[in-house]
Design a protein around this motif. Structure first.
Motif, PDB file in Angstrom:
ATOM      1  N   ALA A 157       0.845  -0.910  -0.214  1.00  0.00           N
ATOM      2  CA  ALA A 157      -0.195  -0.219  -0.044  1.00  0.00           C
ATOM      3  C   ALA A 157       0.866   1.513   0.573  1.00  0.00           C
TER       4      ALA A 157
ATOM      5  N   ILE B   5      -6.125   4.345   6.093  1.00  0.00           N
ATOM      6  CA  ILE B   5      -6.046   3.886   7.529  1.00  0.00           C
ATOM      7  C   ILE B   5      -4.670   4.038   8.627  1.00  0.00           C
TER       8      ILE B   5
ATOM      9  N   LYS C 192      -2.486   3.583  10.818  1.00  0.00           N
ATOM     10  CA  LYS C 192      -2.373   2.327  12.474  1.00  0.00           C
ATOM     11  C   LYS C 192      -0.875   2.767  13.202  1.00  0.00           C
TER      12      LYS C 192
ATOM     13  N   TYR D 178      -2.742  -5.727  16.334  1.00  0.00           N
ATOM     14  CA  TYR D 178      -3.118  -7.425  16.237  1.00  0.00           C
ATOM     15  C   TYR D 178      -4.568  -7.170  15.960  1.00  0.00           C
TER      16      TYR D 178
ATOM     17  N   GLY E 236      -6.789  -6.374  14.166  1.00  0.00           N
ATOM     18  CA  GLY E 236      -7.356  -5.265  13.614  1.00  0.00           C
ATOM     19  C   GLY E 236      -7.502  -4.027  14.337  1.00  0.00           C
TER      20      GLY E 236
ATOM     21  N   ARG F  38      -9.684   3.925  10.532  1.00  0.00           N
ATOM     22  CA  ARG F  38     -10.130   4.149   9.279  1.00  0.00           C
ATOM     23  C   ARG F  38     -10.493   5.810   8.933  1.00  0.00           C
TER      24      ARG F  38
ATOM     25  N   GLY G 180      -2.172   3.677   2.617  1.00  0.00           N
ATOM     26  CA  GLY G 180      -3.716   4.442   1.909  1.00  0.00           C
ATOM     27  C   GLY G 180      -4.498   2.832   1.846  1.00  0.00           C
TER      28      GLY G 180
ATOM     29  N   HIS H  13     -11.528 -11.090   6.628  1.00  0.00           N
ATOM     30  CA  HIS H  13     -11.485 -10.708   7.633  1.00  0.00           C
ATOM     31  C   HIS H  13     -13.184  -9.726   8.183  1.00  0.00           C
TER      32      HIS H  13
ATOM     33  N   GLU I 121       0.669 -11.813   4.209  1.00  0.00           N
ATOM     34  CA  GLU I 121      -0.614 -11.678   3.801  1.00  0.00           C
ATOM     35  C   GLU I 121      -0.941 -10.256   2.808  1.00  0.00           C
TER      36      GLU I 121
ATOM     37  N   GLU J  51       0.608  -7.833   5.256  1.00  0.00           N
ATOM     38  CA  GLU J  51       1.974  -8.100   5.629  1.00  0.00           C
ATOM     39  C   GLU J  51       2.647  -9.061   6.166  1.00  0.00           C
TER      40      GLU J  51
ATOM     41  N   LYS K 165      -9.618 -15.405  19.714  1.00  0.00           N
ATOM     42  CA  LYS K 165      -9.284 -15.740  18.815  1.00  0.00           C
ATOM     43  C   LYS K 165      -9.489 -17.203  20.221  1.00  0.00           C
TER      44      LYS K 165
HETATM   45  N1  ATP Z   1      -3.994  -0.683   3.757  1.00  0.00           N
HETATM   46  C1  ATP Z   1      -5.133  -1.254   3.325  1.00  0.00           C
HETATM   47  N2  ATP Z   1      -6.466  -0.994   2.782  1.00  0.00           N
HETATM   48  C2  ATP Z   1      -7.547  -1.959   2.498  1.00  0.00           C
HETATM   49  N3  ATP Z   1      -7.803  -2.378   3.913  1.00  0.00           N
HETATM   50  C3  ATP Z   1      -6.308  -2.846   5.379  1.00  0.00           C
HETATM   51  C4  ATP Z   1      -5.826  -2.702   4.590  1.00  0.00           C
HETATM   52  N4  ATP Z   1      -5.405  -2.503   6.142  1.00  0.00           N
HETATM   53  C5  ATP Z   1      -5.669  -3.200   6.955  1.00  0.00           C
HETATM   54  N5  ATP Z   1      -6.708  -3.914   5.776  1.00  0.00           N
HETATM   55  C6  ATP Z   1      -7.485  -4.291   6.012  1.00  0.00           C
HETATM   56  O1  ATP Z   1      -7.263  -4.759   7.780  1.00  0.00           O
HETATM   57  C7  ATP Z   1      -7.494  -6.067   8.072  1.00  0.00           C
HETATM   58  C8  ATP Z   1      -6.037  -5.909   9.233  1.00  0.00           C
HETATM   59  O2  ATP Z   1      -5.158  -5.192   8.792  1.00  0.00           O
HETATM   60  P1  ATP Z   1      -3.871  -5.546   8.825  1.00  0.00           P
HETATM   61  O3  ATP Z   1      -3.426  -7.209   8.759  1.00  0.00           O
HETATM   62  O4  ATP Z   1      -2.694  -4.688   9.006  1.00  0.00           O
HETATM   63  O5  ATP Z   1      -3.525  -6.162  11.091  1.00  0.00           O
HETATM   64  P2  ATP Z   1      -3.554  -6.740  11.943  1.00  0.00           P
HETATM   65  O6  ATP Z   1      -4.217  -6.292  13.149  1.00  0.00           O
HETATM   66  O7  ATP Z   1      -1.894  -6.531  12.160  1.00  0.00           O
HETATM   67  O8  ATP Z   1      -4.127  -7.762  11.804  1.00  0.00           O
HETATM   68  P3  ATP Z   1      -3.873  -9.428  12.251  1.00  0.00           P
HETATM   69  O9  ATP Z   1      -3.174  -9.300  13.311  1.00  0.00           O
HETATM   70  O10 ATP Z   1      -5.617 -10.132  11.817  1.00  0.00           O
HETATM   71  O11 ATP Z   1      -3.032  -9.479  10.813  1.00  0.00           O
HETATM   72  C9  ATP Z   1      -6.564  -6.582   6.679  1.00  0.00           C
HETATM   73  O12 ATP Z   1      -6.798  -8.149   7.383  1.00  0.00           O
HETATM   74  C10 ATP Z   1      -8.085  -6.033   5.726  1.00  0.00           C
HETATM   75  O13 ATP Z   1      -8.848  -6.515   5.964  1.00  0.00           O
END
Ligand code: ATP
Ligand code: MG
Length: 253
Positions: A37, A50, A52, A58, A60, A65, A86, A116, A153, A165, A242
């Motif tokens: 992205a 988004i 972060k 983790y 989400g 957003r 983005g 997800h 992913e 990631e 989970k």
């Molecule tokens: N840049 C992005 N554009 C669109 N959707 C996104 C983006 N980043 C994250 N998402 C959505 O949010 C979800 C979770 O984001 P991400 O994998 O970065 O976080 P996480 O907290 O590490 O999640 P997990 O632990 O489940 O892998 C993604 O699987 C996707 O559905």
């Protein structure tokens, strides 16, 4: 201590360290020619994004957003160590799980499709048709001299794979391999880091893995489903947590 054992650790320290920081992770992926992205200054102020936290998020958590620049500014101020990503207009989410042995052999499991809900993985289905992730994951493993299992992913954007990631370890979207592949991702990781030959990563049918999130289901009802495999992690039920997963394998032939 780390310096002394650095060359004997698997997977490599560089990969583990980068995976814990979303900014370093994106830079590493880009340096390997793997698309990601847009991030930080590359994301125009009025574009949906988004925000972060770079570390520790983790399932989400630690993500906001945003659709307006005001929301983005507020989110950047609110989250510790933020990165702006983005919004990727993906058609679907997929992942690839692969392993590299100490001898440099690589095996990849087939493409997994992931759904997800609220940023938490709900279901994984494998194998699915789609863009072939082998080139991307082979580059990743070979260029890093990686030993062990990795999960990347990915977003499928019109047939182009964009990395979200990676996890330098076994991954939730690979849990189906316990019953659904000749060699599970867990066995594969142990084989790799112990310097042993890798196992066959072929699927033995089509698997569907569903996470148990927040509350436990009626166990008897789950076990009464033909072919259901129930895994419980022994955790206290809590919203968004989970607690286990259920896998169904529809065997070939
Ligand atoms: N840049 C992005 N554009 C669109 N959707 C996104 C983006 N980043 C994250 N998402 C959505 O949010 C979800 C979770 O984001 P991400 O994998 O970065 O976080 P996480 O907290 O590490 O999640 P997990 O632990 O489940 O892998 C993604 O699987 C996707 O559905
Ligand atoms: Mg993720």
């Amino acid at each position: 201590v780390l310096e002394r054992f650095r060359d004997r650790l698997s997977p490599r320290v560089e990969a583990v360290v980068a995976s814990a920081d979303r900014l370093a992770e994106k830079r590493l992926l880009r340096s390997l020619g793997i698309p990601t992205a847009l991030f930080d200054d590359e994301v125009s102020l009025d574009a949906p994004c988004i925000v972060k936290t770079r570390r520790g998020g983790y399932d989400g958590r630690g993500q906001i957003r945003c659709t307006t620049s005001a929301e983005r500014l507020a989110a950047v101020a609110e989250l510790p160590d933020p990165i702006v990503e983005g919004l990727v207009p993906f058609d679907r989410e997929v992942s690839v799980i692969a392993a590299r042995s100490a001898d440099g052999d690589i095996v990849a499991y087939p493409l997994v499709e992931n759904v997800h809900v609220d940023g938490i993985l709900r279901t994984s289905v494998a194998p699915v048709d789609g863009p072939d992730p082998t080139g991307l994951v082979t580059t990743f493993l070979d260029r890093l001299g990686y030993v062990g299992v990795v999960a990347i992913e990915l977003f499928d954007v019109g047939g182009e794979l964009v990395a979200n990631e990676f996890a330098p370890r076994v991954h939730n979207s690979g849990h189906w391999t316990i019953e659904g592949a000749v060699t599970s991702q867990f066995e594969q990781h142990v084989r790799a880091v112990c310097g042993l030959p890798l196992g066959d990563a072929s699927p033995i049918g089509r698997s569907t893995m569903t996470n148990i999130i927040g509350e436990l289901p009626d166990m008897r009802a789950v076990l009464a489903e033909p072919g259901a495999h129930l895994h419980l992690y022994g955790k206290e039920p809590r919203a968004g947590r989970k607690l286990g997963h259920i896998t169904h394998v529809r065997r070939d032939g």
